[in-house]
Design a protein around this motif. Sequence first.
Motif, PDB file in Angstrom:
ATOM      1  N   GLN A  99       0.792  -1.218   0.000  1.00  0.00           N
ATOM      2  CA  GLN A  99       0.000   0.000   0.000  1.00  0.00           C
ATOM      3  C   GLN A  99       0.831   1.279   0.000  1.00  0.00           C
ATOM      4  O   GLN A  99       0.384   2.309  -0.510  1.00  0.00           O
ATOM      5  N   ILE A 100       2.020   1.228   0.586  1.00  0.00           N
ATOM      6  CA  ILE A 100       2.808   2.451   0.732  1.00  0.00           C
ATOM      7  C   ILE A 100       3.906   2.532  -0.335  1.00  0.00           C
ATOM      8  O   ILE A 100       3.929   3.449  -1.150  1.00  0.00           O
ATOM      9  N   LEU A 101       4.802   1.558  -0.372  1.00  0.00           N
ATOM     10  CA  LEU A 101       5.836   1.561  -1.407  1.00  0.00           C
ATOM     11  C   LEU A 101       5.277   1.157  -2.771  1.00  0.00           C
ATOM     12  O   LEU A 101       5.784   1.579  -3.801  1.00  0.00           O
ATOM     13  N   GLN A 102       4.245   0.319  -2.775  1.00  0.00           N
ATOM     14  CA  GLN A 102       3.619  -0.180  -4.006  1.00  0.00           C
ATOM     15  C   GLN A 102       4.641  -0.890  -4.896  1.00  0.00           C
ATOM     16  O   GLN A 102       4.802  -0.587  -6.080  1.00  0.00           O
ATOM     17  N   VAL A 103       5.318  -1.857  -4.297  1.00  0.00           N
ATOM     18  CA  VAL A 103       6.309  -2.661  -5.021  1.00  0.00           C
ATOM     19  C   VAL A 103       5.570  -3.660  -5.920  1.00  0.00           C
ATOM     20  O   VAL A 103       4.707  -4.400  -5.439  1.00  0.00           O
ATOM     21  N   VAL A 141       4.936 -16.004  -4.991  1.00  0.00           N
ATOM     22  CA  VAL A 141       5.212 -14.753  -5.687  1.00  0.00           C
ATOM     23  C   VAL A 141       3.888 -14.013  -5.876  1.00  0.00           C
ATOM     24  O   VAL A 141       2.933 -14.554  -6.443  1.00  0.00           O
ATOM     25  N   TYR A 142       3.858 -12.793  -5.372  1.00  0.00           N
ATOM     26  CA  TYR A 142       2.658 -11.961  -5.464  1.00  0.00           C
ATOM     27  C   TYR A 142       2.930 -10.793  -6.404  1.00  0.00           C
ATOM     28  O   TYR A 142       4.016 -10.203  -6.386  1.00  0.00           O
ATOM     29  N   GLY A 202      -3.702  -2.357  -7.247  1.00  0.00           N
ATOM     30  CA  GLY A 202      -3.406  -1.917  -5.894  1.00  0.00           C
ATOM     31  C   GLY A 202      -3.419  -3.006  -4.841  1.00  0.00           C
ATOM     32  O   GLY A 202      -3.266  -2.711  -3.656  1.00  0.00           O
ATOM     33  N   LYS A 203      -3.563  -4.274  -5.249  1.00  0.00           N
ATOM     34  CA  LYS A 203      -3.594  -5.379  -4.292  1.00  0.00           C
ATOM     35  C   LYS A 203      -2.665  -6.485  -4.758  1.00  0.00           C
ATOM     36  O   LYS A 203      -2.549  -6.758  -5.959  1.00  0.00           O
ATOM     37  N   TYR A 204      -2.005  -7.151  -3.797  1.00  0.00           N
ATOM     38  CA  TYR A 204      -1.166  -8.290  -4.140  1.00  0.00           C
ATOM     39  C   TYR A 204      -2.026  -9.512  -4.445  1.00  0.00           C
ATOM     40  O   TYR A 204      -2.906  -9.871  -3.656  1.00  0.00           O
ATOM     41  N   GLU A 205      -1.743 -10.144  -5.586  1.00  0.00           N
ATOM     42  CA  GLU A 205      -2.433 -11.375  -5.961  1.00  0.00           C
ATOM     43  C   GLU A 205      -1.399 -12.471  -6.174  1.00  0.00           C
ATOM     44  O   GLU A 205      -0.380 -12.258  -6.842  1.00  0.00           O
ATOM     45  N   LEU A 206      -1.671 -13.639  -5.605  1.00  0.00           N
ATOM     46  CA  LEU A 206      -0.767 -14.774  -5.717  1.00  0.00           C
ATOM     47  C   LEU A 206      -0.690 -15.248  -7.160  1.00  0.00           C
ATOM     48  O   LEU A 206      -1.710 -15.429  -7.822  1.00  0.00           O
ATOM     49  N   GLN A 207       0.537 -15.436  -7.652  1.00  0.00           N
ATOM     50  CA  GLN A 207       0.750 -15.871  -9.031  1.00  0.00           C
ATOM     51  C   GLN A 207       0.954 -17.383  -9.094  1.00  0.00           C
ATOM     52  O   GLN A 207       1.451 -18.000  -8.151  1.00  0.00           O
ATOM     53  N   GLU A 208       0.586 -17.955 -10.225  1.00  0.00           N
ATOM     54  CA  GLU A 208       0.803 -19.376 -10.458  1.00  0.00           C
ATOM     55  C   GLU A 208       2.115 -19.551 -11.221  1.00  0.00           C
ATOM     56  O   GLU A 208       2.395 -18.790 -12.150  1.00  0.00           O
TER      57      GLU A 208
END
Length: 250
Positions: free
Chosen positions: A140-144, A159-160, A165-171
């Motif tokens: 939310q802050i650094l937005q890496v 790996v997300y 704006g939200k982290y989503e888990l990758q396959e």
Amino acid sequence: MTQTLSKPVETKTQYTVTWEKLPDDFKLPDAPVENIDQPLLAAALREALDWAGFILASMLIASNFGLGAKVNDKTVVKAPDWVYVPSVLPAEPGEVRRSYTRNAEGEVPAVVMEFLSDNDEAEYSIKPTYPYGKWRFYEQILQVPVYAIFEPKSGRLEVYRLISGKYELQEPDADDRYSIESMGLFLGVWEGEKSQRRGYWLRWWDENGNLLLWGAERVEQEQQRAEIQQQRADRLAAYLRSQGIDPDGV
């Protein structure tokens, strides 16, 4: 490999973020490294990139290195186990970079990694208030764009990717690797021995599926090539002699 640990329910929080370089006299957190594996894993990631000629002077690649921001008028610093920033502003002559603030000193960090420890689940923390959880700070802050979490004992890698704006888990792909587009590389898990440590390691692969080798592996590879060339030369010399030809006179 993709099973996640449970995370608390997220709450909505407004942040006022300013990007100011930390003053020289700012006291950075001085927490010790949690275990011996963490610096070895981080160093191995950098070593392969270095030997492959990937690292440029304009990049920042560091481990246990402070990333800072001022949030709601309070300075916050988190030190990921490994971080990659594609482009940073040059340091002043004689300056030793002690920390990094996006925008004020260069681009947004493209990748941060955390190696799970036995102490807690801080790597998954979305604590919305000061000093904020690591997950919350990176997302939310650094937005890496890419956040990787690795558990050395089990070899589990998550790996997300930052999406809307939200982290989503990758396959992972068919080779159980993850594409890191900002680096043009793939990240995956490898099991073996290095630096007197046997276990799971994070490794890089290029777009053609070639493993980026460590220094000792490159030396061994060159030795094997030299041995093969010598064997071919010996076989050719033996054949020439069998035909009555002096190979030294050819």
